[in-house]
Design an enzyme around this catalytic site. Sequence first.
Site, PDB file in Angstrom:
ATOM      1  N   SER A 569       0.914  -1.184  -0.113  1.00  0.00           N
ATOM      2  CA  SER A 569       0.107   0.060   0.009  1.00  0.00           C
ATOM      3  C   SER A 569       1.126   1.351  -0.238  1.00  0.00           C
ATOM      4  CB  SER A 569      -0.772  -0.037   1.344  1.00  0.00           C
ATOM      5  OG  SER A 569      -1.264   1.241   1.520  1.00  0.00           O
ATOM      6  N   TYR A 582      -1.682  -0.883   9.841  1.00  0.00           N
ATOM      7  CA  TYR A 582      -1.919  -1.302   8.265  1.00  0.00           C
ATOM      8  C   TYR A 582      -0.839  -1.262   7.670  1.00  0.00           C
ATOM      9  CZ  TYR A 582      -3.691  -1.774   3.401  1.00  0.00           C
ATOM     10  OH  TYR A 582      -3.858  -2.088   2.222  1.00  0.00           O
TER      11      TYR A 582
END
Length: 684
Positions: A569, A582
């Site tokens: 990401s 995350y």
Amino acid sequence: MQNLWSDKDARAAVKHYAKQGANADVALRTYTTRLLGGEPRLVQHGGGNTSVKTTVTDRVGNKIDVLCVKGSGWDMATIEPAGLPAVRLEVLLQLAGLDTLADEDMVNIQRANLIDSAAPTPSVEALLHAFIPHKFIDHTHANAVLALCDRPGGLRLCRDVFGARAPVVPYVMPGFALAKNAKDVFEANPDCEGLILHKHGIFTFGRTAREAYDRMIALVSLAERQLRKAGAKRPAPARLPKDLASATEIAPILRGLAAAPLDRDEGRWTHVVLDHRSGRNILDYVNGRALARYSQQGPVTPDHVIRTKPRPLILPAPEHGRLDDFTAAARTAMDQYQAAYHAYFKRHTAQAHPKKKPLDPMPRVLLVPGVGLFGLGATAKDASIVADIAETCASVVLDVESGGRFESLDERDQFDMEYWSLEQAKLGKRVDKALQGQVAVITGAAGTIGAATAAAFKRQGAEVVLLDLDGDAARAAAKKLGGLGLPCDVTQKKSVAAAFDAVVAAYGGLDILVSNAGAAWTGRIGEVGDDILRKSFELNFFGAQNVAQAAVRIMRAQCNGGTLLFNVSKQAVNPGPNFGPYGLPKAAALALMRQYAVDYGADGITSNAVNADRIRSGLLTGDMVKLRSKARGVSERDYMAGNLLGREVRADDVADAFVSLALARKTTGAVLTVDGGNIAAAMR
Ligand code: ZN
């Protein structure tokens, strides 16, 4: 063999096909062709053909006598009237007066006399159908008939069994010469119900579709009864190691050996897909002590040779825990096979065919005592066709060997068939796609990005496997693409092992892994609970590690490189507030990608990542887009396109990035950013 004729179905077919403009002759021809084609003991994959003589009316009202005969490229099991092109019969009948007719002339005359100029090319056996005067003609390569023919003395045995009902035509290659010979034999026995084509198959005929079909079933049943009378002795088994390695252990080794290097230095190979079979018949066949004799004779019917090559490759029985020995022995066997294939080509081209070019020397069928057989193909479909034919071959050979010895065509006839231009034309001119023969496994594949990625790899010709925690969703998404869908919890090594075993069982190995499964957790890093952080690491880091480890093990066994791709990401590069749970495992996954690049570059395995941002998906739902755009006081469109280029990034863009990295054989350890431009997330 059971007779499946049904008056009701026949009437329904006539009614159904009338709507498509087909007359009753063609409708019934379609109906019984499907009955024959649906029985694998009669025909398989383009083998066999049928015809009907009827009349059509042309645009200006002329009534024309035609032969509607199976067209090339149609499968009898699923044929439609369009698969039975109509050819002017009168012209075909005149050809019987010629002494010789070149193949190219035969095809040209047939094509030039089609009623529909766009119709498929009539079967290579069309002239035989024309020369026999019966209205309906059926031709199959029935296993039971082959089992009587394919042995020394088979010709005499067939004469004894079928007598005047079906006289025997000695072997000659399909085409004009066979059509003439069959005509002569028929004319000498005008009351016969059919013809046996020695070492090839059987024709039956009649005034009606039903009569021709009934006769086919009756004569094949006669052959089956004869075989049963001879008993069902199984071949004496060879001595095999007690502890055998499994098919999933050896498949990647074999798949790697069967991949032909296009350019080893450039990291490019012609990949193949494997289809493994191990039913009772196949194991009896491959475990037989006399395997080296009966498996190396040639095909059971000439048509098979274009799919299977004249001979399969026999490999040693693999011993558990001694895979290195197996690999070395398999490599030697493969080299010997190819050398023998070249010698075979040379033997038969020295004088007769100086202009022929050799076909590729790779075997199409691998026989492994104790394990079964593998069909090889450029696609999963091709591999399954090859495996089906190899299975048929095994069962015919077993039937012969239970009371006699299998004998195929002369090698010369095998060569003529394999290199016959009309047979090669059956395989068609394939346009190779960039990733043909490669197997791509995508995790998190039921989600938006995963599904788009699987579709993109499929478009490039790869076989795709969709793994997802939700097995039903994976199967549903895979079904749409013609791929394989499996449940897989990437955080559980056992689940990963089971899924990768299933991939190997289905295709023989894998070439491309897209590690895409992930989920977002949030929390301010100074306060977030360890449990949240660990959960996120389990999925977003260890999930990637578990699948990459499983993939690399298979890729290394194949010895021809591979592609690892990770979906990391923006968070890995450009952390956002409260996104630590995350971003941290994603940053670790980015480092993981680089570590694989370092550790497996020498194996030709590339390892790269795609860094995508702001894509509508399970991680950025429609509701989230609504909330965030509102919070920033911009429209949803402006929010989604809030990047340097002012363009919304979509799942398909990410999918294309994965594909381009799979094609780039000289890029490793790289991150490809797909975010429309976000300078804060630029790699540095
Ligand atoms: Zn045939």
